[in-house]
Design a protein around this motif. Structure first.
Motif, PDB file in Angstrom:
ATOM      1  N   PHE A  81      52.566 -39.492 -30.770  1.00 15.78           N
ATOM      2  CA  PHE A  81      52.671 -39.349 -32.229  1.00 15.78           C
ATOM      3  C   PHE A  81      53.439 -38.085 -32.590  1.00 15.78           C
ATOM      4  CE2 PHE A  81      49.140 -42.289 -33.353  1.00 15.78           C
ATOM      5  CZ  PHE A  81      48.503 -42.382 -32.130  1.00 15.78           C
ATOM      6  N   ASP A  82      54.113 -38.118 -33.731  1.00 13.36           N
ATOM      7  CA  ASP A  82      54.689 -36.913 -34.317  1.00 13.36           C
ATOM      8  C   ASP A  82      54.464 -36.994 -35.822  1.00 13.36           C
ATOM      9  OD1 ASP A  82      56.205 -34.842 -35.339  1.00 13.36           O
ATOM     10  OD2 ASP A  82      57.867 -35.145 -33.948  1.00 13.36           O
ATOM     11  N   LEU A  83      53.590 -36.139 -36.318  1.00  8.98           N
ATOM     12  CA  LEU A  83      53.197 -36.200 -37.738  1.00  8.98           C
ATOM     13  C   LEU A  83      53.987 -35.207 -38.598  1.00  8.98           C
ATOM     14  CD1 LEU A  83      49.302 -36.377 -37.257  1.00  8.98           C
ATOM     15  CD2 LEU A  83      51.010 -38.212 -37.061  1.00  8.98           C
ATOM     16  N   TYR A  84      55.062 -34.662 -38.038  1.00  7.22           N
ATOM     17  CA  TYR A  84      55.815 -33.607 -38.735  1.00  7.22           C
ATOM     18  C   TYR A  84      56.216 -34.007 -40.147  1.00  7.22           C
ATOM     19  CZ  TYR A  84      59.331 -30.024 -39.595  1.00  7.22           C
ATOM     20  OH  TYR A  84      60.061 -28.995 -40.132  1.00  7.22           O
ATOM     21  N   ARG A  85      56.629 -35.242 -40.324  1.00  9.29           N
ATOM     22  CA  ARG A  85      57.162 -35.666 -41.624  1.00  9.29           C
ATOM     23  C   ARG A  85      56.101 -36.118 -42.624  1.00  9.29           C
ATOM     24  NH1 ARG A  85      62.559 -35.510 -41.210  1.00  9.29           N
ATOM     25  NH2 ARG A  85      62.834 -36.450 -43.235  1.00  9.29           N
ATOM     26  N   PHE A  86      54.836 -36.063 -42.237  1.00  8.44           N
ATOM     27  CA  PHE A  86      53.779 -36.408 -43.194  1.00  8.44           C
ATOM     28  C   PHE A  86      53.873 -35.498 -44.418  1.00  8.44           C
ATOM     29  CE2 PHE A  86      49.835 -38.533 -41.059  1.00  8.44           C
ATOM     30  CZ  PHE A  86      50.618 -39.557 -40.597  1.00  8.44           C
ATOM     31  N   THR A  87      53.770 -36.103 -45.609  1.00 12.45           N
ATOM     32  CA  THR A  87      53.677 -35.269 -46.802  1.00 12.45           C
ATOM     33  C   THR A  87      52.229 -35.187 -47.287  1.00 12.45           C
ATOM     34  OG1 THR A  87      54.217 -37.175 -48.161  1.00 12.45           O
ATOM     35  CG2 THR A  87      56.031 -35.719 -47.573  1.00 12.45           C
ATOM     36  N   HIS A  88      51.386 -36.078 -46.768  1.00 14.01           N
ATOM     37  CA  HIS A  88      49.958 -36.052 -47.105  1.00 14.01           C
ATOM     38  C   HIS A  88      49.166 -36.621 -45.924  1.00 14.01           C
ATOM     39  CE1 HIS A  88      46.159 -36.871 -49.108  1.00 14.01           C
ATOM     40  NE2 HIS A  88      46.556 -36.037 -50.057  1.00 14.01           N
ATOM     41  N   PRO A  89      47.999 -36.046 -45.615  1.00 13.72           N
ATOM     42  CA  PRO A  89      47.209 -36.541 -44.474  1.00 13.72           C
ATOM     43  C   PRO A  89      46.867 -38.035 -44.562  1.00 13.72           C
ATOM     44  CG  PRO A  89      46.325 -34.442 -45.228  1.00 13.72           C
ATOM     45  CD  PRO A  89      47.387 -34.845 -46.222  1.00 13.72           C
ATOM     46  N   ASP A  90      46.772 -38.580 -45.776  1.00  9.20           N
ATOM     47  CA  ASP A  90      46.379 -39.991 -45.914  1.00  9.20           C
ATOM     48  C   ASP A  90      47.441 -40.961 -45.405  1.00  9.20           C
ATOM     49  OD1 ASP A  90      43.945 -39.253 -46.859  1.00  9.20           O
ATOM     50  OD2 ASP A  90      44.377 -39.675 -48.972  1.00  9.20           O
ATOM     51  N   GLU A  91      48.636 -40.447 -45.119  1.00  4.13           N
ATOM     52  CA  GLU A  91      49.638 -41.313 -44.481  1.00  4.13           C
ATOM     53  C   GLU A  91      49.133 -41.841 -43.146  1.00  4.13           C
ATOM     54  OE1 GLU A  91      53.782 -39.984 -44.569  1.00  4.13           O
ATOM     55  OE2 GLU A  91      53.230 -38.653 -46.217  1.00  4.13           O
ATOM     56  N   TRP A  92      48.191 -41.127 -42.562  1.00  4.75           N
ATOM     57  CA  TRP A  92      47.538 -41.581 -41.326  1.00  4.75           C
ATOM     58  C   TRP A  92      46.894 -42.957 -41.541  1.00  4.75           C
ATOM     59  CZ3 TRP A  92      46.981 -39.447 -36.446  1.00  4.75           C
ATOM     60  CH2 TRP A  92      46.012 -40.024 -35.638  1.00  4.75           C
ATOM     61  N   VAL A  93      46.199 -43.080 -42.658  1.00 11.63           N
ATOM     62  CA  VAL A  93      45.495 -44.323 -42.988  1.00 11.63           C
ATOM     63  C   VAL A  93      46.493 -45.424 -43.330  1.00 11.63           C
ATOM     64  CG1 VAL A  93      43.770 -45.381 -44.500  1.00 11.63           C
ATOM     65  CG2 VAL A  93      43.557 -42.968 -43.847  1.00 11.63           C
ATOM     66  N   ASP A  94      47.487 -45.082 -44.157  1.00 16.10           N
ATOM     67  CA  ASP A  94      48.508 -46.055 -44.572  1.00 16.10           C
ATOM     68  C   ASP A  94      49.219 -46.650 -43.354  1.00 16.10           C
ATOM     69  OD1 ASP A  94      47.831 -45.190 -47.093  1.00 16.10           O
ATOM     70  OD2 ASP A  94      49.563 -43.860 -47.308  1.00 16.10           O
ATOM     71  N   ALA A  95      49.445 -45.836 -42.336  1.00 22.11           N
ATOM     72  CA  ALA A  95      50.176 -46.298 -41.154  1.00 22.11           C
ATOM     73  C   ALA A  95      49.260 -47.014 -40.151  1.00 22.11           C
ATOM     74  CB  ALA A  95      50.876 -45.113 -40.483  1.00 22.11           C
ATOM     75  N   GLY A  96      47.956 -47.021 -40.410  1.00 19.44           N
ATOM     76  CA  GLY A  96      47.023 -47.722 -39.521  1.00 19.44           C
ATOM     77  C   GLY A  96      46.942 -47.113 -38.124  1.00 19.44           C
ATOM     78  N   LEU A  97      47.031 -45.800 -38.050  1.00 20.53           N
ATOM     79  CA  LEU A  97      47.119 -45.151 -36.733  1.00 20.53           C
ATOM     80  C   LEU A  97      45.811 -45.182 -35.940  1.00 20.53           C
ATOM     81  CD1 LEU A  97      49.458 -42.122 -37.543  1.00 20.53           C
ATOM     82  CD2 LEU A  97      50.054 -44.421 -36.726  1.00 20.53           C
ATOM     83  N   ASP A  98      44.681 -45.341 -36.622  1.00 18.15           N
ATOM     84  CA  ASP A  98      43.385 -45.357 -35.922  1.00 18.15           C
ATOM     85  C   ASP A  98      43.315 -46.399 -34.815  1.00 18.15           C
ATOM     86  OD1 ASP A  98      41.790 -43.279 -36.807  1.00 18.15           O
ATOM     87  OD2 ASP A  98      41.106 -44.375 -38.586  1.00 18.15           O
TER      88      ASP A  98
END
Ligand code: ADP
Ligand code: MG
Length: 155
Positions: A81-98
């Motif tokens: 994973f590379d989360l550098y471009r996240f603008t908000h932590p909730d993008e984690w949920v939107d992308a279904g990364l779990d």
């Protein structure tokens, strides 16, 4: 917490450390890769994947968020994973990364702080920093399982 420090003199040393670590990995495992841009996080993952017998390219997942690999002769899935471009932590949920965190998964996460509380706790933290012309690496194990990955490395 078991902690080790080592100096990586050049890119080859970072690749070798990744490769050495590969020999002792067992899933499930969550690895946080910490350090500034250019610190060597992706290089370390590249060495690790080579150590697992992956001979193809290892792209930086900055745009894709995650790249997954199934190394040969192995049941593990490596999720980088590379989360550098996240603008908000909730993008984690939107992308279904779990769903990428499963019993056969070794998850390697660059910029974990960008995912806030969504990011699973680290078993292993690898913190790289510039120490020109090389890099300083601090490895810390936060579970017994992770300590067993580091112990054979002879750091
Ligand atoms: P990150 O993923 O942390 O942004 P990269 O892995 O893309 O960083 O590496 C950035 C640069 O650092 C690459 O040009 C790589 O060759 C170089 N590099 C990696 N490890 C070392 C090292 N131990 N000493 C010097 N340069 C290194
Ligand atoms: Mg990177």
């Amino acid at each position: 917490v078991a902690q080790y420090d080592c100096f990586l003199a050049d890119e080859a040393a970072t690749l070798n450390l990744g490769q050495a670590l590969a020999a002792h990995l067992a899933a499930p495992l969550v690895v946080w890769l910490e350090g500034d841009l250019g610190a060597g996080k992706t290089t370390l993952v590249r060495g690790l994947l080579r150590g697992l017998g992956h001979h193809g390219a290892v792209k930086s997942p900055t745009y894709a968020l995650v790249e997954s690999y199934r190394p040969p002769n192995n049941s593990m899935e490596i999720n980088h994973f590379d989360l550098y471009r996240f603008t908000h932590p909730d993008e984690w949920v939107d992308a279904g990364l779990d769903e990428l965190f499963h019993p056969e998964a070794v998850c390697l996460i660059e910029w974990p702080q960008q995912g806030g509380s969504h990011v699973p706790a680290a078993d292993l933290r690898l913190a790289l920093s510039h120490a020109e012309p090389g890099r300083q690496l601090t490895l810390s194990a936060h579970s017994a399982h992770a300590a067993a990955c580091l112990h054979p490395l002879d750091l």
